[in-house]
Design a protein around this motif. Structure first.
Motif, mmCIF file in Angstrom:
data_model
loop_
_atom_site.group_PDB
_atom_site.id
_atom_site.type_symbol
_atom_site.label_atom_id
_atom_site.label_comp_id
_atom_site.label_asym_id
_atom_site.label_seq_id
_atom_site.Cartn_x
_atom_site.Cartn_y
_atom_site.Cartn_z
ATOM 1 N N THR A 414 0.850 -1.189 0.000
ATOM 2 C CA THR A 414 0.000 0.000 0.000
ATOM 3 C C THR A 414 0.891 1.247 0.000
ATOM 4 O O THR A 414 1.817 1.345 0.804
ATOM 5 C CB THR A 414 -0.896 -0.009 1.257
ATOM 6 O OG1 THR A 414 -1.865 -1.029 1.102
ATOM 7 C CG2 THR A 414 -1.581 1.324 1.474
ATOM 8 N N PHE A 615 -6.970 9.320 2.385
ATOM 9 C CA PHE A 615 -7.786 9.642 1.218
ATOM 10 C C PHE A 615 -9.116 8.923 1.320
ATOM 11 O O PHE A 615 -9.253 7.919 2.040
ATOM 12 C CB PHE A 615 -7.048 9.259 -0.056
ATOM 13 C CG PHE A 615 -6.107 10.343 -0.497
ATOM 14 C CD1 PHE A 615 -6.415 11.137 -1.589
ATOM 15 C CD2 PHE A 615 -4.947 10.614 0.207
ATOM 16 C CE1 PHE A 615 -5.571 12.160 -1.978
ATOM 17 C CE2 PHE A 615 -4.097 11.632 -0.168
ATOM 18 C CZ PHE A 615 -4.406 12.409 -1.261
ATOM 19 N N CYS A 634 -3.905 -0.245 -5.834
ATOM 20 C CA CYS A 634 -3.559 -0.186 -4.418
ATOM 21 C C CYS A 634 -4.498 -1.093 -3.623
ATOM 22 O O CYS A 634 -5.716 -1.017 -3.781
ATOM 23 C CB CYS A 634 -3.659 1.250 -3.909
ATOM 24 S SG CYS A 634 -3.372 1.359 -2.133
ATOM 25 N N CYS A 658 -4.981 2.655 4.281
ATOM 26 C CA CYS A 658 -4.432 3.732 3.426
ATOM 27 C C CYS A 658 -3.351 4.497 4.173
ATOM 28 O O CYS A 658 -3.507 4.844 5.330
ATOM 29 C CB CYS A 658 -5.571 4.679 3.032
ATOM 30 S SG CYS A 658 -5.019 6.241 2.325
ATOM 31 N N VAL A 659 -2.229 4.729 3.494
ATOM 32 C CA VAL A 659 -1.149 5.495 4.133
ATOM 33 C C VAL A 659 -1.109 6.937 3.623
ATOM 34 O O VAL A 659 -0.194 7.684 3.927
ATOM 35 C CB VAL A 659 0.227 4.818 3.910
ATOM 36 C CG1 VAL A 659 0.294 3.469 4.603
ATOM 37 C CG2 VAL A 659 0.544 4.692 2.428
ATOM 38 N N CYS A 661 -0.704 8.182 0.541
ATOM 39 C CA CYS A 661 0.377 8.526 -0.389
ATOM 40 C C CYS A 661 -0.081 9.535 -1.432
ATOM 41 O O CYS A 661 0.723 10.233 -2.023
ATOM 42 C CB CYS A 661 0.921 7.269 -1.063
ATOM 43 S SG CYS A 661 -0.155 6.601 -2.351
ATOM 44 N N GLY A 662 -1.391 9.597 -1.676
ATOM 45 C CA GLY A 662 -1.940 10.586 -2.597
ATOM 46 C C GLY A 662 -2.084 10.103 -4.016
ATOM 47 O O GLY A 662 -2.559 10.842 -4.884
ATOM 48 N N CYS A 664 -4.158 8.040 -5.367
ATOM 49 C CA CYS A 664 -5.553 8.026 -5.840
ATOM 50 C C CYS A 664 -5.922 9.355 -6.486
ATOM 51 O O CYS A 664 -6.418 9.407 -7.607
ATOM 52 C CB CYS A 664 -6.511 7.810 -4.681
ATOM 53 S SG CYS A 664 -6.356 6.248 -3.917
HETATM 54 S S1 SF4 Z 1 -3.935 7.357 -1.104
HETATM 55 FE FE1 SF4 Z 1 -4.871 5.838 -2.467
HETATM 56 S S2 SF4 Z 1 -3.135 4.829 -3.463
HETATM 57 FE FE2 SF4 Z 1 -2.325 5.903 -1.654
HETATM 58 S S3 SF4 Z 1 -2.396 4.412 0.006
HETATM 59 FE FE3 SF4 Z 1 -4.330 5.511 0.114
HETATM 60 S S4 SF4 Z 1 -5.737 4.271 -1.113
HETATM 61 FE FE4 SF4 Z 1 -3.669 3.612 -1.649
#
Ligand code: SF4
Ligand code: SF4
Length: 712
Positions: A414, A615, A634, A658-659, A661-662, A664
């Motif tokens: 992820t 997100f 993801c 979700c980490v 990361c942006g 999406c």
């Molecule tokens: S922002 Fe989107 S791509 Fe990124 S970790 Fe969260 S769900 Fe996954």
């Protein structure tokens, strides 16, 4: 950020009278220290990464013992390290993943094996064969045979593994040949205990250096005309010396059994599997007492003809349990028996399959088939055949009950910084059409699975650019080679970049700069931002490329999908000839999360503010076409039932893992998808201004008739 091995390092300090408990690979590490090694090195790779990781972390202990540790940049440099044992009475051990690592090391290994060694030289191979393997299914056995290096395949219990490491050095010194010790994944992770011994300081090491180089001795060089002499020495001196040592020291084991007109000859590493299969056929107990005699080859090369003959002479038939093909051991046993005119029938491939892992289920079928065919005196064959059937026939029923399960290929973590690059390639290809992609070894190889399904060839670690050399000139558009920074330092810099520049090649190279050799467990490498010692090693991919003469070079943050797509299009379209390199820059998310979580925990413990981005998808706006999922892949971006009773299509949703990361949002924006994505911040221990703002928002939303969540 590498994993910490503090607990494991403590286990390495155990001494006589204490009991070591732990995994097989850690037992090997301890055995090296008990053997008085002067140096260790290697290149990481499953299933032996642990050995090197622990050694590197045990810096203080190794300094006390005078052991030099080297984290080599590839397996060739690790194998060449063993050159120290050619001239000097120094014991050394190196490690890597086989078969791929042995391929890389092959040149140095041949040049080591030819002159032979004075000090014991041990090569610990992670024999990545069978279920869960991540490399080509070939065996290290061929290398042992062709180069006259001896191959130990220890029975996977800790006392045997430790004894084989210690005896491995002695075998090497007694026969003046390098010794390989192979460990399959299960042997590396088998747990158990053994009585520890004190660690030994080598007679010569960094604490007690050898005075000067030896007198020049041409015989120590693998160089003609001496290579002809060395070839003879291998066969006429070293091989008999090795066989004598294996026999005298009883390195192979014979397990007696009641039905002794037949027997099983097994590669040591498969002994547990064979005993488990015999247990399920009620021909052994769980403690390893067997009714069928078993000859355990802890040394699979060379075989000892006297032992083979002694085991087989009184038997009508033997089954050779040798995983993989060709059947080197089975052929040698046949030859030995024919030479001695012993009429024992030899079974192997036939009852057992020619390819694939010999797990308990395969062995149950193979051993039962062998016994049914050879009918040992006094054994109830009908009962054995019935048990073999019963042991496997539940599988069909289980499969029917469960139904067809979806495939679950591995994928990027992820928030991985490499995923956006493949999203960008997808977007670029939408406009410019598909192009040839030379893939490589590393996390980025996950892009060969859905939803990206990208990669036309993989030729080895760091080989992507080199493998595109003949593609570019024969295709109507530029190929793209994808390589990690790990692969770049391992091999790609020379075999790919230098060769391309030297040959004035064209094409596009994407270097994934995530800062670690991530796929093997997050080890530091020459361009990492840190090292075990703290300071960065100081080498830089961009500077290196520029110094070699790469003119077209762009560095792009991986998560900037729009910029990455634009840069890729530019690289594909430009009239400028020559190598075009895009450094895709983004720290490995796994490493980042390990660091950030520790920092956040520390901040929370002292009541400081911690904010985490998340997100989400607005259910009302999501149309349910899931193009965002097809472009991202993801695991945290998935689907859920549509909350709108009038709409049946599931909507996209972002789950707890979700980490932030942006990607999406970036993908939705770059691909002009939809505006359903939003970014939120989860704030813990908010400061006064944020609390006031939250209070105000709740008030306004409440007045407007909405719901307001409580502030934490
Ligand atoms: S922002 Fe989107 S791509 Fe990124 S970790 Fe969260 S769900 Fe996954
Ligand atoms: S380990 Fe790092 S580079 Fe590899 S998939 Fe995970 S986040 Fe990506």
């Amino acid at each position: 950020m590498e994993r910490s091995f503090k607990k494991e390092v403590e286990a390495l300090r155990l001494g006589a009278g204490e009991t070591f408990r732990g995994e097989g690979i850690l037992a090997v590490t301890k055995a090296l220290l008990q053997s008085g090694v002067s140096y260790v090195g290697g290149y990481q790779g499953a299933p032996v990464s642990h050995l090197l990781d622990v050694m590197v972390e045990a810096e203080d202990l190794l300094a006390d013992l005078g052991v030099h540790v080297e984290t080599c940049t590839n397996e060739a440099s690790a194998a060449a390290m063993l050159g120290a044992s050619i001239n000097y009475p120094l014991r050394g051990a190196v490690t890597w993943k086989s078969i791929v690592g042995t391929n890389v090391a092959a040149d140095a290994l041949s040049n080591l094996a030819s002159p032979g060694v004075l000090g014991g030289a041990l090569i610990i191979l992670g024999e990545d064969y069978g279920e869960g393997a991540s490399v080509i299914q070939e065996r290290s056995y061929a290398y042992a045979m062709k180069s006259s290096m001896w191959l130990i395949d220890p029975r996977p219990d800790l006392p045997t593994i430790v004894a084989m490491v210690e005896k491995g050095f002695e075998l090497s010194e007694a026969s003046h040949a390098p010794v390989m010790l192979e460990l399959r994944i299960r042997a590396c992770h088998v747990t158990g205990e053994f009585p520890a011994k004190d660690n030994r300081r080598a007679a010569f090491s960094s604490l007690n250096r050898i005075a000067g180089p030896p007198r020049f001795d041409y015989a120590r060089l693998a160089h003609p005309p001496l290579t002809f002499v060395q070839e003879r020495l291998k066969i006429e001196d070293r091989l008999p010396a090795a066989r004598a040592f294996i026999r005298e020291q009883a390195l192979n084991q014979e397990l007696p059994g009641q039905y002794d007109d037949v027997g099983i000859i097994v590669m040591g590493g498969l002994t547990n599997n064979v005993l488990r299969a015999l247990t399920r056929l009620e021909l052994a107990d769980v403690y390893g007492e067997t009714l069928i005699p078993v000859y355990v080859l802890n040394v699979v090369y060379p075989l000892v003809p006297e032992e083979v003959r002694a085991f087989c002479a009184s038997k009508r038939a033997v089954l050779v349990v040798e995983e993989g093909s060709p059947d080197y051991i089975e052929q040698q046993i046949n030859v030995e028996l024919r030479r001695a005119d012993i009429r024992t029938r030899v079974f192997g491939k036939g009852p057992l399959p020619a390819t694939g892992e010999y797990n308990s289920e395969v062995l149950i079928g193979g051993i039962a088939a062998f016994l049914v065919e050879t009918r040992p005196a006094g054994l109830d064959i009908t009962a054995v055949a019935g048990m073999a059937l019963a042991a496997v026939d539940h599988k069909g029923a289980a499969a029917q009950a469960v139904g067809e399960l979806p495939a679950r290929p591995p994928t990027f973590c992820t928030g991985c910084p490499e995923r956006p690059v493949f999203a960008a390639i997808k977007l670029m290809q939408r406009e410019l059409g598909p192009t040839h992609i030379s893939a490589d070894i590393g996390c980025h190889a996950f892009a060969t699975f859905a939803p990206f399904s990208m990669g036309n060839s993989i030729l080895g670690y760091g080989m992507s650019l080199a493998s595109a050399a003949a593609v570019g000139p024969n295709l109507d558009r530029r190929p793209i080679a994808v390589m990690g920074d790990g692969g770049f330092w391992h091999n790609g810099l020379i075999t790919g970049v230098t060769s391309n520049l030297f040959n004035k090649g064209d094409g596009v190279l994407i270097v994934m700069q995530n800062g670690y050799t991530s796929a093997t467990g997050l080890q530091y490498m020459p361009s990492s931002k840190a090292s075990r010692q703290g300071a960065a090693p100081g080498m830089d991919v961009e500077q290196t490329l520029r110094s070699l003469g790469v003119k077209w070079l762009r560095k792009v943050r991986t998560y900037s999908v729009g910029t990455m797509t634009k840069t890729l299009k530019e690289a594909m379209r430009t009239a400028e000839r020559g190598l075009k390199v895009i450094i895709a820059d983004g720290e490995c998310q796994l490493a980042r999360q390990r660091r950030v979580r520790a920092q956040d925990a520390e901040r929370l413990a002292r009541g400081a503010r911690v904010a985490r981005a998340r997100f989400g998808v607005d259910d009302d706006i999501c149309t349910g076409d899931h193009s965002c999922i097809r472009l991202s892949g993801c695991p945290s971006l998935t689907v859920k039932p549509n909350p709108d009773p009038l709409r049946t299509d599931p909507v996209a949703t972002v789950i707890e893992s979700c980490v932030g990361c942006g990607l999406c949002g970036e993908v939705a924006h770059a691909a002009v998808l939809c505006p359903s994505f939003y970014r939120a911040e989860l704030v813990r221990n908010p400061h006064l201004g944020e609390r006031l703002m939250h209070w105000l928002r709740r008030l306004v939303i409440g007045r407007l008739g909405g719901r307001a969540e409580a502030v934490s």
